[in-house]
Structure formats: C-alpha cells, structure tokens
Design a protein around this motif. Sequence first.
Motif, PDB file in Angstrom:
ATOM      1  N   THR A  65      40.401  35.259  20.375  1.00 56.20           N
ATOM      2  CA  THR A  65      39.116  35.885  20.698  1.00 56.20           C
ATOM      3  C   THR A  65      38.814  35.807  22.195  1.00 56.20           C
ATOM      4  OG1 THR A  65      37.847  33.859  20.258  1.00 56.20           O
ATOM      5  CG2 THR A  65      38.157  35.381  18.418  1.00 56.20           C
ATOM      6  N   ALA A 111      38.392  32.178  11.959  1.00 57.61           N
ATOM      7  CA  ALA A 111      38.057  33.367  12.742  1.00 57.61           C
ATOM      8  C   ALA A 111      36.558  33.491  12.967  1.00 57.61           C
ATOM      9  CB  ALA A 111      38.585  34.616  12.035  1.00 57.61           C
ATOM     10  N   ALA A 157      35.614  30.883  15.573  1.00 55.74           N
ATOM     11  CA  ALA A 157      36.091  31.329  16.881  1.00 55.74           C
ATOM     12  C   ALA A 157      35.182  32.398  17.468  1.00 55.74           C
ATOM     13  CB  ALA A 157      37.523  31.849  16.766  1.00 55.74           C
ATOM     14  N   ALA A 158      34.760  33.342  16.631  1.00 52.47           N
ATOM     15  CA  ALA A 158      33.875  34.401  17.118  1.00 52.47           C
ATOM     16  C   ALA A 158      32.537  33.828  17.556  1.00 52.47           C
ATOM     17  CB  ALA A 158      33.670  35.456  16.031  1.00 52.47           C
ATOM     18  N   THR A 182      33.013  31.822  20.829  1.00 54.03           N
ATOM     19  CA  THR A 182      33.239  32.739  21.952  1.00 54.03           C
ATOM     20  C   THR A 182      31.930  33.356  22.409  1.00 54.03           C
ATOM     21  OG1 THR A 182      35.501  33.222  21.239  1.00 54.03           O
ATOM     22  CG2 THR A 182      34.435  34.841  22.666  1.00 54.03           C
TER      23      THR A 182
END
Length: 321
Positions: A173, A289, A292-293, A296
């Motif tokens: 990401t 995921a 992570a998003a 970020t």
Amino acid sequence: MRVWHQLTDFVQRHGAAALITVHDVKGSAPREVGARMVVRPDGAFHGTIGGGQLEFRMLDIAREMLMAGRGPARIVDQALGPDLGQCCGGRVKILIETFDGRDMEDLSGLTEAEAEGGLFELECRLEDGRVKRDFASAVGDDRWTGWRETHGEARTPVLLFGAGHVGRALVLTLAPLPFAVRWLDDREGAFPSHVPPNVRAVRMRDPAAEIDGARPDSFILVMTHDHPLDMAITVAALRRDFPYVGLIGSATKRARFEKRFRELGLPEAKIRSLVCPVGLPGIAGKDPAVIAASVTAQLLQVREQGRLAGNLSPPAASNDR
C-alpha cells in the motif's frame, strides 16, 4: 511518478513521447501546478492532471503533436467551467511538449538528478519554441527570464519493523506513495523475493542502532513476530522525538506495554504519544490488507498535517497480535 525516467523510457522504447504539465492555475482546478502526465505515441500514458474533460482534451492535443513530430512546445489556456463544463470553474494553463531521440542527452541528466532522490529545481525558458531547462543556481542570474519547475519527490522515511502478513501488505500500500521504507526483520528468509522500488529490505542485526540512525522526521512502525522485540524497539523509539511511533496490537497489549514503559521511567507524555492500536479510528477489520490500508491513511494524515503522533486522537481499532 518519476517523470524524466518515464519520458526516457518511452523515448527509448517508442521513439517519442509527450509531457503534459499544469503550468498555471487560477481559481479551483483538479490538480495543482506541477502535476504531470507522460504520453506515448499510441496514447498510453502515466500520471494525471486531474482526469475528466480537461485531461481528455490535453491527451488529444498531445497525440496530435506527437503525430506531427518533434516540434515547438504549446501552452493551452483553458477555462474549466464554460469550455469543459467542469464544476471546479477555474482556469488553467497547460504546457505540452514533445521529445524524441534528439533529446536523450538532456533527458539523461534530468533522469540522473531524479534518481538521486529528493527535490530539485529547474530554471526554464522558451528557446526557438522549445523549453530549455537548466539546474537552478543558488546564486541566481538577474538576466534570466522564465519560470521555475520543481521535480523529484520529498519522501518521508518509514522504518517498518516486521515482515509478517501485515508488514507485507503495508509495503504494497505504501509502494505508490511518497514514503521511503526501510523494512527490517531479524529472521532469515523473512522477505519476499521482490519488493517495491521505494522499499529497502534489511536483515536486522541491531534494532537500537536502527533507531539511533533514523532521521528525526522518520515514521516508526513496530509489528515484529516477537513481543519482547516489539517492546525493545518501541522503548528506543519513544526515547526520541519522532513524528509517529506506531505499535500493532490491541488495547490490552497497549496496557501491558504501558506498565513496562512506566517501570522503565518513560515520561507520561511519551507514553501517550504512542499510536497503538495503529490505523484510523472506526476501521476495526483485522485482515492484513484492511490494517495496511488504515495505517497508510493514518501515515498520510500525519504527513499532511505535520502533527506529532501524540496529537492524534487515540485510534479505536484493534490489531490483536
């Protein structure tokens, strides 16, 4: 996007390329001055000047210019509201240039400067209808008339400790974003065979030395396979003044770590500054995921706002480990 690298690649592989640049903005516009696109002769492109009708029209002009062969630059003065029906309603000037093999020497120098990292400034002027670019002088020249362009990227350094599932998702990401990631793990074979260009995977020998050697503007993310190692890295990071120190884990993990932090004599302000759980409030998913998003987005928020991690609202997510 590395503009000069992309231009050089297109010229080498396709014989020619066009560069579209937002040259000036008045009022509201989709992108800022300096937004750029690089266009191949077949119409394929990298980058964006904001999408919509403005971008479509500039791509058409760039393709027409490429079909006509390398020639003079063109500045298109475009009203967004009355001409294109775009709601932003401002006015932009778009600079469109074409390049071919005759420009390779100039492109090579610019590509090298871009590869060194960081920002650099160019002094630009029109010469025989084409844009002539020189590296900006710190002294300046009263005889120079033209405009200046800024190129390159100011990447925020990130030290990411841990190459587990979340760490692997996170480097993906962060890949297209303005971060330079130093990815650290002490296990042999922990990293995938390929990593994004903005990531350097390092077999960690001395976590304390990594923290000591980090730039003051670094973001620190701790998500190793080992809680005592997480503790040691986090303590070392909190003893410095980084803008962001994040530790993956639940509220329970935070409470246990806080107890140990106090035993070690860390100031309460430092303890409060720790971001744990990591990620934006309200995103509670535990899929790598998703975490992570969320992380970020939080890093982008801290980077954009220029705030210390201690000024952030305590995240409500849970990253059980």
